[in-house]
Every structure is written in C-alpha cells, then in structure tokens.
Design an enzyme around this catalytic site. Structure first.
Site, PDB file in Angstrom:
ATOM      1  N   ALA A 153     -40.924  40.143  53.348  1.00 20.70           N
ATOM      2  CA  ALA A 153     -42.621  40.314  53.360  1.00 20.70           C
ATOM      3  C   ALA A 153     -43.196  39.048  53.068  1.00 20.70           C
ATOM      4  O   ALA A 153     -44.298  39.241  52.624  1.00 20.70           O
ATOM      5  CB  ALA A 153     -42.936  41.469  52.465  1.00 20.70           C
ATOM      6  N   GLY A 154     -42.287  37.963  52.636  1.00 22.89           N
ATOM      7  CA  GLY A 154     -43.046  36.786  52.236  1.00 22.89           C
ATOM      8  C   GLY A 154     -44.197  36.264  53.122  1.00 22.89           C
ATOM      9  O   GLY A 154     -44.115  36.326  54.271  1.00 22.89           O
ATOM     10  N   THR A 187     -39.449  40.222  43.047  1.00 19.00           N
ATOM     11  CA  THR A 187     -38.234  40.861  44.065  1.00 19.00           C
ATOM     12  C   THR A 187     -38.150  42.418  43.724  1.00 19.00           C
ATOM     13  O   THR A 187     -37.726  43.100  44.660  1.00 19.00           O
ATOM     14  CB  THR A 187     -37.093  39.842  43.877  1.00 19.00           C
ATOM     15  OG1 THR A 187     -36.886  39.879  42.653  1.00 19.00           O
ATOM     16  CG2 THR A 187     -36.953  38.826  44.561  1.00 19.00           C
ATOM     17  N   ARG A 234     -45.175  28.001  53.220  1.00 23.49           N
ATOM     18  CA  ARG A 234     -44.661  26.624  53.382  1.00 23.49           C
ATOM     19  C   ARG A 234     -44.091  26.292  54.733  1.00 23.49           C
ATOM     20  O   ARG A 234     -44.016  25.270  55.022  1.00 23.49           O
ATOM     21  CB  ARG A 234     -43.685  26.456  52.390  1.00 23.49           C
ATOM     22  CG  ARG A 234     -44.084  26.316  50.930  1.00 23.49           C
ATOM     23  CD  ARG A 234     -42.984  25.946  50.030  1.00 23.49           C
ATOM     24  NE  ARG A 234     -42.157  27.235  49.632  1.00 23.49           N
ATOM     25  CZ  ARG A 234     -41.000  27.473  48.894  1.00 23.49           C
ATOM     26  NH1 ARG A 234     -40.822  26.302  48.502  1.00 23.49           N
ATOM     27  NH2 ARG A 234     -40.732  28.614  48.659  1.00 23.49           N
ATOM     28  N   ARG A 284     -31.105  28.463  85.799  1.00 23.21           N
ATOM     29  CA  ARG A 284     -32.060  29.413  84.959  1.00 23.21           C
ATOM     30  C   ARG A 284     -31.557  30.693  85.107  1.00 23.21           C
ATOM     31  O   ARG A 284     -30.637  31.041  85.621  1.00 23.21           O
ATOM     32  CB  ARG A 284     -33.352  29.092  85.656  1.00 23.21           C
ATOM     33  CG  ARG A 284     -34.004  27.815  85.255  1.00 23.21           C
ATOM     34  CD  ARG A 284     -35.346  27.555  86.398  1.00 23.21           C
ATOM     35  NE  ARG A 284     -36.101  28.460  86.167  1.00 23.21           N
ATOM     36  CZ  ARG A 284     -37.481  28.922  86.839  1.00 23.21           C
ATOM     37  NH1 ARG A 284     -37.349  27.905  88.018  1.00 23.21           N
ATOM     38  NH2 ARG A 284     -38.051  29.548  86.695  1.00 23.21           N
ATOM     39  N   ARG A 298     -37.852  20.305 113.262  1.00 14.06           N
ATOM     40  CA  ARG A 298     -38.568  19.155 112.905  1.00 14.06           C
ATOM     41  C   ARG A 298     -39.485  18.610 114.112  1.00 14.06           C
ATOM     42  O   ARG A 298     -39.259  18.947 115.091  1.00 14.06           O
ATOM     43  CB  ARG A 298     -37.949  18.165 112.344  1.00 14.06           C
ATOM     44  CG  ARG A 298     -36.765  17.630 113.475  1.00 14.06           C
ATOM     45  CD  ARG A 298     -35.536  17.105 112.525  1.00 14.06           C
ATOM     46  NE  ARG A 298     -34.461  16.468 113.610  1.00 14.06           N
ATOM     47  CZ  ARG A 298     -33.427  16.239 113.159  1.00 14.06           C
ATOM     48  NH1 ARG A 298     -32.971  16.340 111.956  1.00 14.06           N
ATOM     49  NH2 ARG A 298     -32.500  15.782 114.018  1.00 14.06           N
ATOM     50  N   ASN A 306     -22.238  24.899 102.341  1.00 10.04           N
ATOM     51  CA  ASN A 306     -22.775  23.347 101.744  1.00 10.04           C
ATOM     52  C   ASN A 306     -24.055  23.088 102.039  1.00 10.04           C
ATOM     53  O   ASN A 306     -24.678  23.490 103.220  1.00 10.04           O
ATOM     54  CB  ASN A 306     -21.860  22.248 102.750  1.00 10.04           C
ATOM     55  CG  ASN A 306     -22.109  21.159 102.052  1.00 10.04           C
ATOM     56  OD1 ASN A 306     -21.444  20.524 101.052  1.00 10.04           O
ATOM     57  ND2 ASN A 306     -23.222  20.313 102.469  1.00 10.04           N
TER      58      ASN A 306
END
Length: 451
Positions: A12-13, A83, A17, A318, A425, A362
């Site tokens: 719960a802190g 605590t 920092r 991925r 092409r 390939n």
C-alpha cells in the site's frame, strides 16, 4: 505442511521515491510486476490464500498479484500509520483463523520459498513470532536482531541502539511469521507511542515475550531480501534476478558465451544444449527447445523455437512465431504470428507475418508478406519445398502451392498452383543514352540553383 497459513502482503505504500505515475509494486522485474514475483514465491510454500493490503492503484495491483494457485483478497489501507497498522488492515482475513500468518512485502521480488518455509517451521516448532533476518557487512540503517540463548529478545532500530548493539550484523528484513491463533491479540498490543506516532510490527517480538511467548529469528541470503524504493534499486534488483536465473540455466545445460549480455524474462524456458550468443534478449513467452542456436543480437518474445533451429544474428521473433525442427530465421529477419516449417529457411532481410511456410521451403532475401491493408490482417500460406526469389512481395491473402517457384522481384497477388512458376514484375525496357541526358539535366539544374 499440514498447518494452515494466510500470507499478508503489504503493498500500500505511496512509493513516492520511484517518481512514477504507477505503484512501485507494479514496476517489472524480468517482464513481470514485482508483486507477482512475491506471490509466486508464496505459492511455493503450501499457501493458497493471501490478503493483499493495497493503497495506490489498488485494482491494478490486485490484478498483477493474481497468480495461479493463490486466492487473493484485497484490503484497502486508507491511512499510512506504520507496518503494524498495515497488517491490521487485513483484520477480517486474520480473524478467519489460521495456524500461521506470514507477513511479506510487495517490493521484495527476489524472495524465494526457502526463507518463508523456514519461518513457518519456526512457528511449527513453538515460536509465536519468527523474524526473517540477514547477515551483512553493511548494517547501517537496518534494525538489529538481538538474540540471547537462541531466542530473539528484541529488534533494535539503529537510532535507539547502543554502541555494542550497533556492532551486530544480523539485521531485520521486515518479513516475519506470527502464530495465527494469537495474531490479533499480539497485533492489538502494538502502541504508537513513538516519535512518528506509528504502529511498528517489530514491536511484536517484545510483546510476544511479555505475554509468555517465544520469538526467534531465521536467516536468509541478503540478496533475496533486497527491497526496492527507487529506479536505481529497481535496476539493481533486475541485475540480481538476471544473474541468478542465468546461473540456474547454465547449470541445467544451457551454454551462454557472454551470460552477462543475455537478458531473460520471468517465464523463459530453454532446453538442453541450447547455445546463446552475446546480446540476446528474451521477452515473456519464449520457449527454446534443445539444441537450438540463438545467434547474437536477437530478440525473442512470445515465440517457440524447436529443436535444432537457428535464429539470427540480428533477428526478431515476435509473438506467435513458431519455428519447427531444423528451420532457420537469419540475419535482419522478423517473424510474427507465423509457422516456419521443418527445415525451411528465411535467411536474410525478410518479414514474415501471419503466415505458414511449409517444410523445406526457401524464402529469398528481401521478401515480405504484405499482411496488413491498414485495417485488417490477412494470411499467406506457402507450401512445402517452395522457392520464393529475392525481393518478392506476397500480397495476402494468397496461397503458394507445394514446389512453386516465385521469380525474384515479383509482386504476387493471386494464388500460385503447386509446381508453377510465377512472375509478377514489369517487363524491362532499354533506353540507350537516356541516362546521360537525365544526368546532364540534373547537373544543369543544380548549377542554376547555385547562381
């Protein structure tokens, strides 16, 4: 153990920092929120129930703490009064009645089940309070464990310690176990008559003794009890976790040429006789089977690499990438959500996404599967023993049959039957002398701009 146990995890802190927009315990170690590492360690100690004391980002913290095998119930700590006060936020859970109460912290992600089991064993042996401590040659700032005749008589904070007590190098980690049948009675005896007006859990040692009970301490490796308060400490914990996991893998039969440059995720699985070259990163969900080779500067996440396959150098796998036995994904290639068949080769400068590639095929350099139209994804299917020439674009959805041959530089937009040759092409035309004309015109334009 046959004894019942409730784990209370303090998370719960405010973690100011960390200077972050999210709770400290949500920051990842090895790709996993640090709170999940703590719950995982607890799950290996025959504990199935945890009370999570939360504050900031309560919902996200609870979700991150959801680990298989552990039932987690959250309790909101509205005020930060020490605590002891934090543990009592879970009063309703404690009141259910357990043999043992184990108190842990959500920002100690290197803890393993060993010290936690030792603490529970201390309760089974008759203690009412068992404190987990560590020996260090840098005790400054820690509370000291004061022991007499094998019993823990007090935890002395440094500011309150005598010169003799400050020489003690056995220090308090903050983790402890409490007799569950006496826990509420002991906790309710904690007072806040101190400079900060807070309720300190460490007072339980002297409280238990004053009520006729015993307190003891058990030892744990200092590294396992490393806490995290800021980004610098987060980086230290990451380094320590990586070092420990690399060591475990190498002892299990994995070869790493430069282990300090290999980074693993919390769930990375690597089989026997795998060779990992320098500067490899594994994200979550990576499984590498026996005998595979991962060449340098590769990144693997959510992917499966089968036995004898090779990856890299400079390859990226991925999520959804699945390489079959003996297949190859070479340098500067990316594979996403695609199956690379047995013995198939994707060797150079290639993108394969949302695709299947048959055994023995390939794929030439510079080939890409055009799987995205800006809105939807589409699949490419390449059969067995097909040959795709260099610099080809395969516009999905498209299927290329077994044994088909795609001429280099083709743009393929229609299905190709088995054993067919496909050319997609434009016909090459020659314009003699035209290059000289274009070049001279460009030079004249450049010169005119300089005037």
């Amino acid at each position: 153990m046959t004894r019942t146990c409730l784990a209370i995890i303090l998370a719960a802190g405010d973690s100011t920092r960390m200077k972050s927009s999210m709770s400290k315990v949500l920051h990842p170690i090895a790709g996993r929120p640090m709170i999940a590492h703590v719950v995982e360690a607890i799950s290996r100690t025959d504990i199935s129930t945890a009370a999570l004391v939360v504050g900031r980002n309560a919902g996200e913290v609870t979700s991150a703490a959801s680990v298989a095998g552990i039932k987690v119930e959250s309790f909101l700590q509205k005020e930060r009064l020490g605590t002891g006060h934090a543990v009592l936020a879970a009063r309703d859970a404690i009141a259910v009645g357990y043999d043992d109460i184990l108190v842990a912290y959500g920002d100690v992600p290197l803890i393993t089940d060993g010290p936690l089991r030792a603490a529970r064993q201390g309760l089974a042996d008759g203690a009412d309070v068992v404190v987990i401590g560590f020996h260090t040659d840098r005790p400054t700032g820690y509370g000291r464990l004061l022991v007499k005749d094998d019993e823990l008589i007090a935890i002395r904070e440094e500011k309150d310690a005598t010169d003799a007590e400050r020489t003690v190098t056995w220090c308090n980690s903050g983790l402890m176990a409490i007799n569950g049948r006496k826990a509420l009675e002991l906790l309710d005896h904690i007072r806040n008559d101190n400079a900060k007006s807070e309720f300190y859990l460490t007072d339980l040692v002297e409280i238990a003794r004053s009520l006729g009970g015993r307190a003891v301490a058990v030892d744990a490796p200092e590294q396992e009890l490393t806490g995290c308060n800021n980004r610098a400490e987060l980086a230290v914990i990451e380094r320590l976790w990586q070092e420990r996991r690399r060591h475990e893998l190498m002892l299990s039969g994995v070869s790493m040429i430069a282990p300090e440059t290999v980074f693993l995720a919390y769930d990375t699985v690597i089989g026997l006789d795998v060779l990992i070259e320098p500067n490899v990163v594994f994200g979550p969900g990576a499984v590498i089977d026996s005998g595979a080779v991962i060449h340098a500067f590769s990144h693997i996440e959510g992917a499966h690499v089968s036995a004898g396959a090779t990856v890299g150098p400079f390859a990226r796998l991925r999520p959804g990438a699945d390489l079959a036995d003996g297949s190859k994904v070479g340098n500067f290639c990316e594979v996403k959500n695609a199956r690379i068949g047995e013995g198939a080769k994707v060797s150079h400068l290639t993108y394969i996404g949302d695709a299947t590639i048959g055994a023995g095929s390939n794929i030439g350099a510079g080939t890409i599967t055009c799987n995205y139209d800006g809105v939807n994804k589409y699949e490419t299917h390449i059969g067995k023993s097909a040959f795709v020439g260099s610099n080809s674009s395969l516009v999905a959805p498209v299927t290329i049959g077994d044994g088909a041959y795609i001429a280099s530089g083709s743009v393929i937009t229609e299905d190709v039957p088995p054993d067919a040759l496909a050319l997609g092409r434009a016909r090459q035309e020659m314009k003699p002398g035209r290059a000289k004309v274009i070049r001279e015109r460009a030079l004249a334009l450049k010169a005119a701009r300089k005037r």
